[in-house]
Design an enzyme around this catalytic site. Structure first.
Site, mmCIF file in Angstrom:
data_model
loop_
_atom_site.group_PDB
_atom_site.id
_atom_site.type_symbol
_atom_site.label_atom_id
_atom_site.label_comp_id
_atom_site.label_asym_id
_atom_site.label_seq_id
_atom_site.Cartn_x
_atom_site.Cartn_y
_atom_site.Cartn_z
ATOM 1 C CB CYS A 1 38.504 40.785 40.104
ATOM 2 S SG CYS A 1 37.857 39.552 38.972
ATOM 3 C CB CYS B 1 39.485 37.101 40.308
ATOM 4 S SG CYS B 1 39.381 38.158 38.884
ATOM 5 C CG ASP B 2 40.274 37.636 44.128
ATOM 6 O OD1 ASP B 2 40.937 36.670 43.714
ATOM 7 O OD2 ASP B 2 40.605 38.819 43.939
#
Ligand code: NDP
Length: 312
Positions: free
Chosen positions: A136, A139-140
């Site tokens: 992701c 997300c990261d």
């Protein structure tokens, strides 16, 4: 074990589940929803959503799912944390176990458990998962600001995530296993016109390097068999998804990939009173709006099933 009777049980909380909940609640089916492993579903790990009708300026995935939830709760949906772990669809009362501690006896069940990210399946990928390897980017990606990263995949997700990463990172290597991209022409154009994305065609990942974090990636050219080491500190995987249908195996008919089979034009599964909507039964369209549409169908099918059976 606690047993609870429920009229309409909804499993999963993406656009399909929440839309089913809105319709079921307004039809007075008193729906109970278990949100599952990822409350809000896949849209909670995306950024901008520009193609959902009704948002002319676009919106953000997590915000959109908060709005879906608020709308479902406004009409009385009982939204709960919890994961369905086992089912027994032998009789007209459909049994579903939640977190192995609670047994739900449901008149109708709407399965909207979505799909999850696929992995390459190499050892170093799992070992370094969460330590520089991620499925992701949204997300990261933040953790790799100003650094060099790689992303595998050639679909719309990979293209979208590569351009997202390109805004944060110094350089993005996009590793593609064929000599063309599956992504839409518009997304391909965006990728190929982003100066700090280097597309590497016909390439396969042999190994992600590093002990406690990613220090590089070893890739190989499928045609020439030549290896190349990429100096990256982040490695993203964006190669598609698997339907979250495992607990229904043996009860509900599915295809060889695990996508639930519904009667065309309906949300009906092979089990009376059990309906499926969203990505768990859709490997073609997989859009928020199509998932929402199929959630609506599932609630209407459940309502008609209950009416035909005379269950109130
Ligand atoms: P897709 O299944 O469309 O693409 C997966 C990609 O990963 C393919 O290019 C595939 O390669 C590649 N791949 C699969 N396995 C491997 C492997 N082991 N090693 C290397 N590469 C691999 O998945 P997406 O998640 O990209 O998209 C899913 C659906 O969602 C699509 O319908 C897409 O259009 C849609 N979508 C739409 C968006 C939007 O409209 N904004 C955004 C994101 C997704 P190959 O091509 O060789 O098979």
């Amino acid at each position: 074990m606690e047993i609870e009777k429920v009229n309409c049980l909804i499993i999963g909380s993406g656009p399909a589940g929440y839309t089913a909940a809105i319709y079921a609640a307004r039809a007075d089916l008193k729906p109970v929803m278990y949100q599952g492993l990822q409350p809000g579903g896949q849209l909670t790990i995306t950024t901008e959503v520009e193609n959902y009708p009704g948002y002319p300026k676009g919106t953000h995935g997590p915000q959109m799912m908060e709005d879906f939830k608020a709308q479902a709760e406004r009409f009385g949906t009982d939204v709960r944390f919890g994961i369905a772990t086992k089912v027994d669809f032998t009789g007209p009362i459909h049994k579903v176990w939640i977190d192995d501690t609670k047994e739900i006896h449901a008149n109708t069940v709407i399965i909207s458990t979505g799909a999850s990210a696929k992995w390459l399946g190499i050892e170093s990928e799992q070992r370094l998962n969460g330590f520089g390897v991620s499925a992701c980017a949204v997300c990261d990606g933040f953790f790799f600001r100003g650094q060099d990263v790689a992303i595998v995949g050639a679909g719309d997700t990979a293209a979208e995530e590569a351009t997202y990463l390109a805004k944060l990172c110094k350089k993005v290597y996009m590793i593609i296993r064929r000599d063309e991209m599956r992504a839409s022409k518009a997304m391909q154009h965006r990728v190929l016109n982003t100066p700090n994305i280097e597309v590497i065609w016909n390439a396969e990942t042999k190994e992600i390097l590093g002990e406690n974090g990613v220090s590089g990636a070893l890739i190989t050219d499928i045609k020439t068999k030549q290896d190349r080491k990429l100096d990256v500190t982040g490695f993203f995987v964006a190669i598609g998804h698997t339907p979250n249908s495992q607990i229904f195996k043996g009860w509900i008919n599915m295809d060889e990939q695990g996508y639930i089979i519904t009667t065309p034009g309906t949300s009906k599964t092979n089990v009376e009173g059990v309906f499926a909507s969203g990505d768990v039964q859709d490997k073609i369209y997989r859009q928020a709006v199509t998932a929402a549409g199929s959630g609506c169908m599932a609630a209407l099918d459940a309502e008609r099933y209950l009416a035909a059976k005379g269950i109130h």
